[in-house]
Design a protein around this motif. Structure first.
Motif, PDB file in Angstrom:
ATOM      1  N   LEU A   1      -0.067   5.386  -1.036  1.00  0.00           N
ATOM      2  CA  LEU A   1      -1.087   5.711  -0.046  1.00  0.00           C
ATOM      3  C   LEU A   1      -0.447   6.343   1.188  1.00  0.00           C
ATOM      4  O   LEU A   1       0.633   5.947   1.614  1.00  0.00           O
ATOM      5  CB  LEU A   1      -1.852   4.450   0.379  1.00  0.00           C
ATOM      6  CG  LEU A   1      -3.095   4.082  -0.436  1.00  0.00           C
ATOM      7  CD1 LEU A   1      -2.751   3.733  -1.862  1.00  0.00           C
ATOM      8  CD2 LEU A   1      -3.804   2.912   0.205  1.00  0.00           C
ATOM      9  N   SER A   2      -1.138   7.333   1.748  1.00  0.00           N
ATOM     10  CA  SER A   2      -0.619   7.943   2.964  1.00  0.00           C
ATOM     11  C   SER A   2      -0.839   6.976   4.120  1.00  0.00           C
ATOM     12  O   SER A   2      -1.664   6.080   4.027  1.00  0.00           O
ATOM     13  CB  SER A   2      -1.372   9.250   3.247  1.00  0.00           C
ATOM     14  OG  SER A   2      -2.677   8.949   3.665  1.00  0.00           O
TER      15      SER A   2
ATOM     16  N   ARG B   1      -7.863   1.834   4.741  1.00  0.00           N
ATOM     17  CA  ARG B   1      -8.361   1.057   3.617  1.00  0.00           C
ATOM     18  C   ARG B   1      -7.792  -0.346   3.534  1.00  0.00           C
ATOM     19  O   ARG B   1      -8.344  -1.197   2.868  1.00  0.00           O
ATOM     20  CB  ARG B   1      -8.010   1.778   2.314  1.00  0.00           C
ATOM     21  CG  ARG B   1      -8.650   3.113   2.175  1.00  0.00           C
ATOM     22  CD  ARG B   1     -10.167   2.985   2.184  1.00  0.00           C
ATOM     23  NE  ARG B   1     -10.783   4.068   1.501  1.00  0.00           N
ATOM     24  CZ  ARG B   1     -11.347   3.964   0.294  1.00  0.00           C
ATOM     25  NH1 ARG B   1     -11.397   2.803  -0.313  1.00  0.00           N
ATOM     26  NH2 ARG B   1     -11.856   5.014  -0.278  1.00  0.00           N
ATOM     27  N   VAL B   2      -6.602  -0.545   4.131  1.00  0.00           N
ATOM     28  CA  VAL B   2      -5.959  -1.846   3.960  1.00  0.00           C
ATOM     29  C   VAL B   2      -5.836  -2.601   5.278  1.00  0.00           C
ATOM     30  O   VAL B   2      -6.250  -3.759   5.381  1.00  0.00           O
ATOM     31  CB  VAL B   2      -4.560  -1.673   3.323  1.00  0.00           C
ATOM     32  CG1 VAL B   2      -3.841  -3.003   3.255  1.00  0.00           C
ATOM     33  CG2 VAL B   2      -4.700  -1.075   1.940  1.00  0.00           C
TER      34      VAL B   2
ATOM     35  N   ALA C   1       0.829  -1.203   0.000  1.00  0.00           N
ATOM     36  CA  ALA C   1       0.000   0.000   0.000  1.00  0.00           C
ATOM     37  C   ALA C   1       0.866   1.258   0.000  1.00  0.00           C
ATOM     38  O   ALA C   1       0.572   2.230  -0.696  1.00  0.00           O
ATOM     39  CB  ALA C   1      -0.926  -0.022   1.201  1.00  0.00           C
TER      40      ALA C   1
ATOM     41  N   GLN D   1      -4.336   6.468   5.050  1.00  0.00           N
ATOM     42  CA  GLN D   1      -5.054   5.708   4.035  1.00  0.00           C
ATOM     43  C   GLN D   1      -4.701   4.232   4.130  1.00  0.00           C
ATOM     44  O   GLN D   1      -5.557   3.360   3.985  1.00  0.00           O
ATOM     45  CB  GLN D   1      -4.719   6.227   2.630  1.00  0.00           C
ATOM     46  CG  GLN D   1      -5.410   7.516   2.293  1.00  0.00           C
ATOM     47  CD  GLN D   1      -4.937   8.081   0.983  1.00  0.00           C
ATOM     48  OE1 GLN D   1      -3.779   7.900   0.604  1.00  0.00           O
ATOM     49  NE2 GLN D   1      -5.807   8.771   0.289  1.00  0.00           N
TER      50      GLN D   1
END
Lengths: 216, 241, 244
Positions: free
Chosen positions: C176-177, C184-185, C171, C180
């Motif tokens: 992705l920050s 999200r992950v 990720a 994030q």
């Protein structure tokens, strides 16, 4: 915060603490022995015995400890047995923990891969030798962390015996509070006493768990 | 495109990268080979700053990665494919591919979705768009991972032993995708044990050992006529098959 | 002392069936009755004879259901609060501020290594001395929520930690920050992984709610309810002090 009351009542507190420890000790000792036996019965291939063990386990794991305590303390006299508080508490806790410990041990035994038994057999080891050198060591490794976790819970569960009037730590502390009207200080002391038993155990259990999965 | 100057990295007491110098031009395919522990994977991971470095400079398309600013831009220009695929198991293949463009590049929903389908088609998996990673074979998962990295329109693709975790019969399909990418002109840094791929596709082969670049050159040079004795030793071991 | 002990099951069974409702119409599951068989007196208990009236629960099913309703309500509220608490504390334990980590760790360790009953007592009996006076059910709910929250915090934290590094690297390398990556992950996967132990905690909350309601409701209404019971059971002018 008036800590004086704690210091003054330390005799009573420690007395209650000792009772708690005593109850915990017996519950652990007897419960583990019972659990071991039940686990062995449960894993035999004799249907009747294994089923009976299963029923015992389901009953005592499926109902609240408090109810079990009540049944023992109030139910037995109805059946004609005289039951003193310490006996009721010990008996209920033993039956309760026996069921849980049996499951923990059984899970530990089943965690030993079947292949190990087969390897042991093909090497010519006897049943006893296989159990002693192959199965049991691995069972202990797997079962020890959850077992210790359960023991910690047992020490805390002894507090339920307050409800039947058993003079363990919490009941004694209630008496002190009634006298001195300083609940927070007394509760803090009680919490500290439980904590110094339970916390080191839980640290140990975590460390064991880490060690046992580290080598996987 | 990529400039690595005197890169040093330590893991605790282990001095893994001991002054690596390497340049990669746009459109070039550089394959890095070497024994395990030579630092090749670590080197790859410093390029998109998955591993920070202690000393040295790393420039990616003009951006100084070693200064740790603007890493998001760097990472959107550099795509990475991992040995363990690392697909997100709770998302479908399509969702895996659209996640980053939606979040990082702030594109609206339709554009990433159609682009993702196109990419999945390119790697031959448009039919598995709605499948979840556990339902896919290793080779399929890796191809989705490639599509996922490509969805960010990277200028550079890094491959970290992309086929090492695959069953032999699945290696080919992934190498095929990689070859196609190379043919299309992608700048690639590939760490691999697949010597055949290196021979056929690489513009340059770099041999690393003990945290430094021992030798580099065109594949014909390196494979047929290695100069460095360590290169010779390594190749003789590996090419025995 | 003995007196209290003997009447607890009565109170308990009455209260489990009638949380809050203090009718004592003689429909208890047991009753003193000269008719029918009389089991032998038990000297150690100070003399309470019991004849089991097994029909009582069925005659009073509506009350038992009401009691069940209260139990379910309390445990549901406690659990929802506990999950929120657990999430916050789990994140706090992973924070980069050492003081936040310490506070969270102390909270978790203290609540996990002391008995629930004690915690309930602290809320219900201890807080009034600093001016906070909640009723029995609220105290029980709060104490349960805090306790279960500590356990859930550990479960959630372990779930988050169990997500493999590779996922985070993939990720991150996509750009992705960190937030994030988490949202999200990592977190969606963690939630799925912790489902079994969380369900286990739900069961625990159920069980503890029962314990809580019995004891706290008992002591909350101690003077009135126990005296009520006592008057019915022992219609004599003498009465020992109630000191639960």
């Amino acid at each position: 915060m008036n800590w004086h009351v704690v210091v003054e009542s330390k005799g009573v507190l420690l007395g209650g603490f000792l009772v708690t420890l005593q109850l915990s000790f017996w519950a652990i000792l007897l419960g583990t022995s019972l659990g071991l036996v039940v686990a062995l019965i449960r894993t035999t291939h004799v249907p009747v015995l294994s089923q009976a063990a299963r029923v015992y386990i389901d009953i005592f794991r499926g109902s609240p400890l408090l109810m079990q305590l009540f049944f023992v303390y109030f139910g037995l006299p109805y059946l004609g047995f005289e039951v003193e508080k310490w006996l009721a508490a010990t008996l209920a806790l033993t039956l309760y923990s026996g069921a849980y410990i049996a499951e923990i041990i059984r899970a530990g035994m089943e965690a030993v891969p079947k292949g190990h038994r087969e390897a042991a057999a093909s090497l010519g080891l006897s049943f006893y030798e296989m159990m002693r050198y192959v199965v049991i060591p691995q069972t202990i490794t797997v079962a020890l962390p959850p077992l210790i976790g359960f023991y910690i819970g047992l020490v805390k569960d002894t507090s339920l015996a307050t409800i039947i009037g058993y003079r363990e730590l919490i009941r004694e502390s209630q008496g002190i509070i009634d006298r001195t009207a300083r609940p927070l200080e007394v509760y803090a002391a009680v919490a500290a006493l439980y904590f110094i038993i339970c916390y080191p155990l839980s640290v140990w259990s975590t460390r064991l768990e880490r060690r046992s999965t580290a080598h996987l | 495109m990529i400039i690595l100057k005197n890169v040093h990295k330590r893991f605790g007491n282990l001095h893994v990268l001991r002054g690596v110098d390497l340049n990669v031009r746009a459109g070039e395919v550089v394959v890095i080979i070497g024994p395990s522990g030579s630092g090749k994977s670590t080197l790859l991971r410093t390029v998109n700053h998955l591993e920070p470095i202690e000393k040295g400079e790393i420039w990616v398309d003009g951006i100084p990665v070693h200064q740790q600013k603007d890493l998001r831009t760097v990472r959107s220009k550099v795509g990475m494919v991992f040995q363990q695929f690392n697909l997100f198991p709770h998302l479908t293949a399509l969702q895996n591919v659209t996640l980053a463009p939606t979040l990082v590049l702030n594109r609206t929903k339709e554009e990433p979705a159609s682009k993702a389908m196109a990419l999945l088609k390119k790697v031959g998996l448009e039919q598995k768009a709605q499948a979840y990673p556990p339902q896919l074979s290793g080779g399929q998962q890796q191809r989705v991972a490639i599509a996922r990295a490509l969805a960010m329109d990277p200028k550079i693709m890094l491959f970290d032993e992309a086929t090492s975790a695959l069953d032999p019969e699945l290696v080919g399909e992934v190498l095929g995708v990689m070859r196609q990418l190379a043919a299309d002109g992608m700048t690639m840094m590939v760490v691999t044990h697949e010597m055949g791929f290196a021979r056929d596709v690489a513009d340059r082969v770099v041999f690393m050992d003990d945290g430094v670049v021992m030798e580099e050159g065109k594949p014909e040079q390196i494979f047929a006529n290695p100069q460095n004795p360590r290169t010779k030793q390594f190749l003789s071991r590996v090419l025995e098959k | 002392m003995v007196w209290q002990g003997a009447h607890l099951p009565a109170a308990a069974s009455v209260l489990v069936g009638r949380a809050g409702n203090r009718r004592g119409t003689g429909a208890e599951p047991w009753s003193l009755s000269p008719s029918g068989t009389t089991p032998p007196r038990t000297p150690t208990d100070g003399g309470i004879t019991m004849v089991f009236d097994w029909g009582a629960p069925f005659r009073n099913y509506d009350l038992l259901l009401a009691g069940l309703g209260v139990t379910l309500r309390v445990s549901a509220i406690a659990f929802v609060c506990a999950f929120a608490i657990g999430l916050v504390v789990a994140l706090a334990r992973r924070s980069r501020f050492w003081w936040l980590r310490t506070v969270a760790t102390v909270y978790v360790e203290v609540l996990r290594n002391t008995p629930v009953l004690l915690q309930i007592f602290v809320v219900f009996f201890g807080l009034p001395s600093v001016g906070i006076r909640w009723d029995a059910i609220t105290s029980g709910t709060i104490a349960l929520a805090l306790n279960t929250g500590a356990y859930l915090a550990e479960i959630i934290r372990a779930g988050i930690q169990s997500i493999s590094k590779g996922q985070i690297e993939a990720a991150t390398s996509l750009g992705l920050s960190p937030s994030q990556v988490f949202q999200r992950v990592v977190f969606p996967q963690a939630l799925r992984n912790i489902y079994p132990p969380v369900v286990n905690q739900v069961i625990m909350v159920e069980v503890f709610t029962a314990v809580t309601l019995i004891y706290v409701a008992l002591t909350a209404t101690s003077s009135s309810l126990l005296h009520l019971l006592g008057r019915r059971l022992f219609p004599t002018p003498e009465r020992p002090e109630v000191g639960l």
